[in-house]
Design a protein around this motif. Structure first.
Motif, PDB file in Angstrom:
ATOM      1  N   GLN B 325       0.827  -1.219   0.000  1.00 23.96           N
ATOM      2  CA  GLN B 325       0.000   0.000   0.000  1.00 23.96           C
ATOM      3  C   GLN B 325       0.855   1.260   0.000  1.00 23.96           C
ATOM      4  O   GLN B 325       0.371   2.338  -0.279  1.00 23.96           O
ATOM      5  CB  GLN B 325      -0.977   0.011   1.167  1.00 23.96           C
ATOM      6  N   ASP B 530     -10.049  -1.535   7.460  1.00 24.99           N
ATOM      7  CA  ASP B 530      -9.941  -0.306   6.664  1.00 24.99           C
ATOM      8  C   ASP B 530      -8.530   0.261   6.673  1.00 24.99           C
ATOM      9  O   ASP B 530      -8.126   0.965   5.753  1.00 24.99           O
ATOM     10  CB  ASP B 530     -10.906   0.758   7.209  1.00 24.99           C
ATOM     11  N   TYR B 531      -7.800  -0.048   7.713  1.00 22.04           N
ATOM     12  CA  TYR B 531      -6.464   0.554   7.805  1.00 22.04           C
ATOM     13  C   TYR B 531      -5.432  -0.198   6.957  1.00 22.04           C
ATOM     14  O   TYR B 531      -4.271   0.160   6.963  1.00 22.04           O
ATOM     15  CB  TYR B 531      -6.050   0.714   9.273  1.00 22.04           C
ATOM     16  N   LEU B 532      -5.870  -1.194   6.211  1.00 22.92           N
ATOM     17  CA  LEU B 532      -4.963  -1.820   5.246  1.00 22.92           C
ATOM     18  C   LEU B 532      -4.957  -1.071   3.916  1.00 22.92           C
ATOM     19  O   LEU B 532      -4.155  -1.365   3.036  1.00 22.92           O
ATOM     20  CB  LEU B 532      -5.366  -3.286   5.005  1.00 22.92           C
ATOM     21  N   GLN B 533      -5.879  -0.117   3.769  1.00 27.25           N
ATOM     22  CA  GLN B 533      -5.926   0.651   2.519  1.00 27.25           C
ATOM     23  C   GLN B 533      -4.784   1.675   2.470  1.00 27.25           C
ATOM     24  O   GLN B 533      -4.187   2.009   3.490  1.00 27.25           O
ATOM     25  CB  GLN B 533      -7.281   1.365   2.377  1.00 27.25           C
ATOM     26  N   THR B 534      -4.541   2.170   1.275  1.00 29.48           N
ATOM     27  CA  THR B 534      -3.438   3.105   1.042  1.00 29.48           C
ATOM     28  C   THR B 534      -3.502   4.312   1.980  1.00 29.48           C
ATOM     29  O   THR B 534      -4.558   4.928   2.144  1.00 29.48           O
ATOM     30  CB  THR B 534      -3.498   3.584  -0.426  1.00 29.48           C
TER      31      THR B 534
END
Lengths: 135, 781
Positions: B325, B530-534
């Motif tokens: 990411q 959600d905190y794995l998103q860019t």
């Protein structure tokens, strides 16, 4: 400025209706549950459905590679920690023969990890050509 | 972090003429022939830095090396068959991975057909949407993207960064480590970092086995100060993954990529092993970015004649291809290598912009001290601070330089106030905020205490140096520490397989249910993924801010991120700010002390009349002196200053009166009016801030006899000399000329704000047309 130029912020998925890998609803991971000794390691782990959902979000935001990564990750939730590390080790340079990697890929595929299997199978071919495989 | 620098290659004076010229550098001239002016220049700290003669063969070239390939992309039946001049059969493993996974072939035809300059302009043009640039960049090869970024001038890089950054809200990351791995100090320092606003805390260890303890201590400390701070413990990959699996850490960024196959393999990985590792981290719910950056290949003698920017372009394309990411780059451990060659700093910033153009999170370097010169290291960092990045630093050294186990960062603990001032100066958000000294003391103590309590409760260790750790500016302030106890605690955490849940339970049992709940809320929030998103971070309400939830919408002036009013107020309110009322209170305290010592000090006696004694000298004082102003800029009490002047007058046989002139704040006028009132025709003017002069009744207001203008530097001896010289003028004798003291201080920076407030106090006491008032000399005789 046309309207299509402003990216619309997307509401997060963090409705607590999701589940941990253990199956426990995230909303039930409470201090009371901790006090009762009911919360374990599997309650800290992400559910594959969550990773699949995030893959869809990544794709929608123009990053198919991140989506592919998250889908491989969803598959890997099924494997124990030491096996994950063993596969990583097998992919490092000079650790595996091309045939060994091909066999690993087949075994992953058979166990329901087709995306991880594809990654390993691809490595098998290029490692042989670039001298990254053991002999 | 990449491999540490092992040596310096071919460092010579970069100003030497290319060939055949005469060396002109002082550094090559025998010392006895060097003139003082050059010796002085040589002694400046910038000359401790290494400057390399550019050498493309060694990779000592920032951008556009002769050996960089011409961009090319051939697609045959939906398959990349040539990439940057290399045919498919000759692809190395990096080419192969990029060709198979990294490029958007649907956009490639259009993007590769664009002129380099046209694409460069799209990156800067505020009216071309960010998403359009990202779409096109996904279709360009590494060689093409390196060429495009080499076209951007520094101001254009700043514009491009402002526009292309993924997350709208900028943020910052801190290093929190110490030489001893002392858990209580780590907890206090993690709390400090979180309180200052850092949203990621990265720790590491001098002793590998201590890693689990460091992770736990930072987790506890950060939790005390703020919800949702992401924690990393940078160690060997298997150990790091294990800490993450147990929920003790929440992100990783030391997954290194390199731009040549040889160096990549020397690093004991391949693109496929790294891609798998990326998935492994995600499968355990950890945010992950890769790490690359200029100089790594040069330091390992493996640059293969390519420029730093081209090699980094391969790394960034690969980062995208493996599905990371984000990227930590901008030199990192090789920052000083880039800084040693021409346009090196530009290259470092271009690396970050390249990451943004590929649609990834940028963790923008600035985490290695790249110069001994304060000006050069500030110059390296400032444009990124101004533009704003996902993470302005990939590790601001929030602790002492000597405690930074990554090596000193480009900014460190001693620079936090500087950074806060820089944010305020430019009105921008670099992610940090002021913490009041009282709050900081409270948080540090609480964090150290909570850490000690949890360690004791879990039977890990029995630490008692809470107060010492809370107070310490660094580990050198701790004295003797039981390092075996630390190691024992770390081993216990590892062997017993303690998890974030154990820490939550311990916090709860030790009487910290709020921190336990805060920690658990973070566990729940992470599980949503959600905190794995860019570019994802958590704010203090545990909202995820990312490319998805907080996309950068910059499209020219008036758009994009601007601090909300409350945040701007936070940025502006640094703890050193003083206003008129602060000064009034401080002056009143000084006045109270002086009047307590001398009741009736300079109290008004009544209207002042003209003197007749030829030895009479009037000391005229400003409207607020001895009313609201009691201390001069030099720090001397008004009483002492008046006493010195009186003593000087007396030594030369004159008598004196002190008279306040309430009608004007103008010192020339005050001095002249004093002279007109005095029997001798000589007067002294004294302002509350301490500026003083000697005047004569027949002169024009501005044409005084002597002026003591640099108020902060006027010493007691000088005030005495002022009095003596005034007396000599009165007697017709020759005065001893006073020299204003020399100072190389930034005297205006230090005192102008106080002068403004003092003058406001003076002006508030002005009574237009009011008659002069004689003041008591009680206590001076």
């Amino acid at each position: 400025m046309s309207e299509q130029q402003a990216p619309a912020p997307e509401p997060p998925a963090r409705a607590l209706s999701g589940r941990a890998l253990s199956g426990r609803p995230v909303a039930e991971i409470t201090l009371e549950a901790v006090r009762a000794g009911e919360v374990g390691l599997a309650d800290l782990r992400m559910h594959p459905d969550t990773l699949e959902h995030q893959a869809v979000v990544a794709e929608r935001h123009g990053n198919p590679q991140l989506a592919a990564n998250l889908r491989r990750a969803a598959e890997l939730t099924a494997l124990p920690d030491d096996e994950v590390m063993t596969i990583y080790e097998a992919l490092r340079p000079g650790r595996s023969s091309a045939a060994g990697l091909t066999a690993l890929a087949a075994s992953l595929d058979a166990r329901g990890l087709p995306r991880c299997a594809a990654l390993v199978a691809e490595a098998a071919a290029i490692y042989a050509r670039r001298g990254l495989a053991s002999t | 972090m990449n491999e540490p620098p092992t040596g310096r290659a071919r460092f010579m004076d970069a100003r030497l003429p290319p060939e055949g010229g005469t060396p002109r550098s002082s550094l090559r001239t025998p010392p006895q022939e060097t003139i003082g002016r050059v010796r002085f220049m040589d002694a400046q700290r910038v000359n401790l830095d290494g400057f390399a003669a550019p050498d493309p063969r060694l990779g000592l070239i920032a951008m556009s090396a002769p050996g960089d390939p011409a961009p090319s992309l051939v697609i045959t039946e939906g398959r990349v068959t040539e990439l940057d001049g290399r045919a498919e059969a000759d692809f190395d493993s990096i080419d192969e991975f990029i060709a198979r996974h990294g490029l958007d072939l649907a956009a490639a035809g259009e993007a590769m057909a664009l002129d380099d300059i046209a694409l460069a302009r799209l990156m800067v043009d505020p009216f071309t949407p960010r998403a359009e640039v990202i779409r096109l960049t996904a279709g360009v090869t590494p060689a093409k993207l390196a060429r495009v970024l080499a076209l951007l001038a520094p101001a254009e890089l700043t514009m491009a960064m402002t526009k292309l950054r993924a997350r709208r809200t900028p943020s910052n990351q801190a290093h929190v480590t110490n030489r001893l791995d002392d858990p209580l100090l780590l907890a206090a320092d993690a709390a400090t970092a979180a309180a200052f606003g850092f949203r990621e805390v990265e720790t590491t260890v001098p002793v590998l086995a201590d890693a689990p303890s460091n992770a736990v201590a930072c987790l506890i400390g950060a939790t005390v100060a703020s919800p949702g701070v992401l924690i990393q413990c940078s160690v060997e990959e298997a150990a790091e993954l294990e800490l993450g699996m147990r929920g003790l850490t929440s992100y990783a960024e030391t997954v290194s990529l390199y731009g040549t196959e040889q160096v990549f393999t020397d690093g004991d990985d391949t693109p496929w092993s790294k891609a798998f590792l990326a998935s492994a981290y995600a499968s355990r719910g950890m945010k992950m970015r890769v790490s690359s950056g200029a100089g790594a290949e040069v330091l390992m003698a493996g640059a293969e004649g390519k420029s730093m920017l081209y090699l980094e372009s391969r790394c960034v394309a690969l980062a995208r291809a493996i599905g990371a990411q984000g990227v930590q780059n901008g030199g990192i451990d090789g920052a000083s290598v880039a800084a040693s060659v021409p346009s090196g700093l530009r290259e470092l910033m271009a690396e970050n912009v390249m990451v943004m153009a590929r649609g990834l999170e940028s963790c923008s370097g600035n985490d290695a001290l790249m110069s001994e010169s304060d000006m050069r290291r500030t110059s390296r960092t400032l444009p990124i601070v101004l533009a704003g990045s996902d993470f302005v630093f990939s590790g601001f050294g929030s602790i002492q330089r000597y405690d930074n186990m990554f090596g000193p960062s480009n900014f460190n603990a001693e620079d936090i106030d500087d950074f806060l001032a820089m944010q305020r100066d430019w009105g921008i958000d670099g992610g940090l905020r002021t913490v009041s000294p009282a709050r900081l003391a409270e948080l540090r103590r609480e964090a150290a205490q909570a850490c000690a309590d949890v360690y004791r409760y879990l039977g890990l260790a029995d630490f008692t140096h809470v107060d010492l750790a809370a107070d310490a500016a660094g580990s050198k302030d701790l004295g003797e520490v039981d390092t075996l106890a630390i190691l024992g605690a770390a081993q216990a955490i590892a062997q017993r397989g303690l998890t974030a849940v154990d820490i939550v339970a311990a916090l709860d049992e030790c009487g910290y249910p709020d921190y336990a709940e805060r920690s658990l809320a973070f566990v729940r929030a992470r599980l949503a993924g959600d905190y794995l998103q860019t570019s994802a971070i958590f704010d203090e309400q545990l909202n995820v801010l990312s490319l998805v939830t907080d996309p950068n919408d910059y499209a020219g002036p008036g758009t994009g991120y601007a601090p909300a009013p409350a945040r701007q107020a936070e940025i502006d309110a640094i703890r050193q700010v003083r206003g008129v009322e602060d000064l009034r209170a401080a002056q009143a305290r000084s006045g109270a002390r002086q009047r307590q010592a001398t009741p009736g000090l300079l109290a008004p006696l009544g209207p002042a009349g003209p003197g007749t004694d030829p030895r009479d000298v009037v000391i005229g004082v400003s409207p607020a002196l001895a009313l609201d102003v009691w201390e001069c800029l030099s720090g001397q009490p008004v009483r002492d200053v008046v006493a010195e002047i009186l003593a000087g007058l007396e030594e030369e046989g004159c008598t004196a009166r002190v008279v306040r002139f309430p009608a004007t704040v103008d010192l020339g006028q005050i001095g002249l009016l004093a002279a007109r009132l005095s029997g001798s025709g000589i007067g002294i003017g004294l302002q509350g801030k301490g500026t003083a002069l000697i005047h004569r009744r027949d002169l024009a207001p501005l044409a005084n006899l002597e002026l003591y203008s640099v108020a902060p530097s006027v010493t007691p001896q000088l005030y005495r000399l002022l009095g003596a010289n005034a007396a000599r003028h009165a007697k017709g004798a020759t005065p001893d000329p006073a020299r204003n003291p020399y100072s190389d201080e930034a005297i205006e920076a230090r005192y102008h704000t106080t002068v403004i407030a003092l003058m406001e106090l003076e002006r508030a006491r002005v009574l237009p047309g009011a008659a002069p008032v004689e003041l008591s000399l009680e206590g001076f005789r």
